[in-house]
Design an enzyme around this catalytic site. Structure first.
Site, short mmCIF file in Angstrom:
data_model
loop_
_atom_site.label_atom_id
_atom_site.label_comp_id
_atom_site.label_asym_id
_atom_site.label_seq_id
_atom_site.Cartn_x
_atom_site.Cartn_y
_atom_site.Cartn_z
N HIS A 1 30.20 44.03 35.57
CA HIS A 1 31.38 43.34 36.07
C HIS A 1 31.11 42.73 37.44
O HIS A 1 30.89 43.46 38.42
CB HIS A 1 32.55 44.32 36.16
CG HIS A 1 33.85 43.66 36.47
ND1 HIS A 1 34.46 42.78 35.60
CD2 HIS A 1 34.67 43.75 37.55
CE1 HIS A 1 35.59 42.37 36.11
NE2 HIS A 1 35.75 42.93 37.30
N ALA B 1 41.46 35.81 36.35
CA ALA B 1 42.70 35.75 35.59
C ALA B 1 43.69 34.81 36.26
O ALA B 1 44.42 34.06 35.60
CB ALA B 1 43.29 37.14 35.45
N LEU C 1 36.91 35.42 40.26
CA LEU C 1 36.32 36.61 39.65
C LEU C 1 37.39 37.62 39.30
O LEU C 1 38.27 37.91 40.12
CB LEU C 1 35.33 37.25 40.63
CG LEU C 1 34.86 38.68 40.27
CD1 LEU C 1 34.02 38.67 38.99
CD2 LEU C 1 34.10 39.32 41.42
N SER C 2 37.32 38.21 38.11
CA SER C 2 38.12 39.35 37.71
C SER C 2 39.61 39.03 37.82
O SER C 2 40.10 38.14 37.15
CB SER C 2 37.70 40.56 38.54
OG SER C 2 38.22 41.75 38.02
N ALA C 3 40.36 39.75 38.68
CA ALA C 3 41.77 39.41 38.87
C ALA C 3 41.90 37.98 39.38
O ALA C 3 42.85 37.27 39.03
CB ALA C 3 42.43 40.38 39.83
#
Length: 330
Positions: A283, A154, A149-151
């Protein structure tokens, strides 16, 4: 660690981790989650946790789960819903965890060359965790997957780019394209205004992560909330362009279908890339608490009551009953 590098990594606390000034308390270690203290040189200075369902057979698959900022391994394990399917379909979970000493908001360093290149920093630490789990617990090295998720998403894209020989498939949830940023300043820009590169330009960045690699590339699922103002939906489009190009398939969907909670699923090529877009979702990781076969997870900060993404990803990875390649809706 170099003090300047630690400072740069800590400054990323303003990115991907704090929404409206809120920081999520770190849960205590969840039941069944095992700490692993030795797994290689660990150049990224990460922690490792493993979940093995009772009676896990030899040669079982493994899914690596990468938490978001302000989260930890225990919280992602407890709330994401992945444990439900690990228990049901008999696979292991490997959960890297960022340390506060590296980053005050527990964000993986998805934008720094020293942590995102093959055989470097945090990326190498995650790879070493996979090796430790495979050799230590007799897991199947051909069926290792990654999601985040998210960072953490990435960083999931980082692992798919840098280690296509390790991961069979992956899932990027509210994440960013590989090499979208190479500095702290660029990281903030990518969240809100990702570069509008061509598919070939995005694909070249992935190919450069492991020059000369000619083997099979991982399949990729991308999840995006249409109302996400932390990592804007344009990032999902660029991720689609990046991985369809790497896999050599058109960036136009071969099929489109509607799923629960206002979710649109676009399938690319021969189900090599998927793009899930959830209407009205902000988010976070999509979850759908409940006892039904397609439900999972707990609703809390950054775990949003929409659709059980872990269920669809587990089937996309071929982890469901019978080991099929995709879910029934296809």
């Amino acid at each position: 660690m170099n003090p300047l590098r630690r400072l740069v990594r800590s400054l990323v606390t303003v990115l991907l981790g704090v929404v409206a000034g809120m920081v999520v308390p770190a849960p205590t270690l969840a039941a069944g989650l095992e700490p692993v203290t030795s797994f290689g040189s660990n150049p990224g200075n990460l922690s490792m946790y493993v979940y093995r369902p009772n009676g896990l057979p030899a040669g079982a698959p493994a899914v690596v789960l990468l938490h978001g900022c302000t989260q930890n391994a225990a919280g992602y394990f407890a709330n994401s819903g992945w444990r439900t399917f690990a228990d049901r379909w008999r696979f292991a979970l490997v959960l890297p965890e960022q340390k506060i000493a590296n980053n005050a908001s527990s964000c993986f360093t998805w934008f720094a060359a020293g942590d995102t290149g093959r055989d470097q920093g945090e990326a190498l630490s995650v790879r070493q965790m996979v090796d430790r789990a495979v050799t230590g617990y007799g897991l199947d090295p051909r069926r290792v997957f990654v999601s985040g998720l998210s960072a953490g998403a990435a960083m999931s894209a980082v692992m798919l780019a840098a280690y296509p020989d390790v991961f069979a498939a992956g899932s990027v949830v509210a994440g960013l394209p590989y090499w979208c940023a190479t500095s702290l300043i660029q990281a903030g820009t990518c969240q809100y205004w990702p570069p509008d590169r061509t598919p070939a330009q995005w694909g070249d960045l992935v190919r450069a992560a492991y020059p000369g690699y000619a083997g099979q590339r991982p399949r990729v699922a991308v999840w995006q909330g249409r109302a996400d103002h932390t990592v804007v939906p344009a990032n999902a489009v660029e991720l689609r362009d990046q991985f369809t190009n790497v896999l050599g398939i058109p960036a136009q969907p071969s099929s489109t279908s509607s799923l629960p909670a206002g979710t649109t699923l676009e399938v690319y090529g021969a189900d090599q890339v998927r793009l899930y877009q959830v209407a009205g979702m902000g988010h976070g990781t999509p979850v759908d608490p409940g006892p039904a076969a397609e439900q999972c997870g707990t609703v809390t900060a950054y775990f949003l009551d929409t659709i059980c993404s872990a269920y669809h990803d587990a089937l996309f990875f071929g982890l469901g009953a019978g080991g099929g390649a995709g879910p029934p809706e296809l």
